[in-house]
Design an enzyme around this catalytic site. Sequence first.
Site, short mmCIF file in Angstrom:
data_model
loop_
_atom_site.label_atom_id
_atom_site.label_comp_id
_atom_site.label_asym_id
_atom_site.label_seq_id
_atom_site.Cartn_x
_atom_site.Cartn_y
_atom_site.Cartn_z
CB SER A 182 -0.89 0.02 1.25
OG SER A 182 -1.56 1.26 1.39
CE1 TYR A 236 -4.65 -1.94 4.77
CE2 TYR A 236 -3.57 0.15 4.33
CZ TYR A 236 -4.20 -0.99 3.87
OH TYR A 236 -4.37 -1.18 2.53
#
Length: 253
Positions: free
Chosen positions: A136, A149
């Site tokens: 990401s 995350y």
Amino acid sequence: MDITSRSVIIVGGTAGIGLELARRFRAAGSTVVVGGRSTDVLAQLAEEGFGTVEIDVTDSASVTRARDDALRAHPGIDTLVTMAGTGAQEDLWDPGHFATAQAIVDVNLLGTIRVIDAFTPHLLARGEGTIVTVSSGIGFLPYPPMPTYGASKAAVHAYSEALRAQLAGTGVDVTELVPPAVATWLGSSNPHALPLDAFGAEVMDLLAQEPTPRELLVQGVLMHRWAERDGTYDELVAQRSQGLAALPGRTRR
């Protein structure tokens, strides 16, 4: 990569980016197996002609069963996409966040490793293939309201680099997809999220390049990926830290 003739399994392909890529691979001419937990979606995809397997990436036995079922029906699988992921905001002032952090790491990092471990012997035996990991932009440029995350995706990046080095010379390539915010359930609250269809089209164009890039970087993620190099890192992290004020409970303190 010749996207018209692959045999692809996308683990975590029942929604969002995974489903978008599954449809695009199939439209290009590839055979696609979708793995996920949603039995209703899997049944619908089976009716559309996709291969399907039920899989929970947090359960090693489930991953092994799914691998065996997928290879029994599609022994020529040559491309693995480790798409399963989850995320949530966390307030690090509250020790109660740990259960959320643990669940995120179990899916995003350990789930990725479980799936790769399951399919690597098959790909090595073939002597060729591709593993597509999914990190990401947040793994390179933190979004402070989502600390675990980002940490899990940074770990996926590091793992992908090491995996690529260990598989060098085997014929099995490792490509890392680095999404920015995309208009899926995870990025839907971000007004700057890329439309899913535009993101999917750009990713497929990158995958179709020869050779396939080591990192699949759409235009919208370049500011994240190269923030440290470009000298914008501190400023952007400060901007993104403004989101901390919206964490539940902060206004009560």
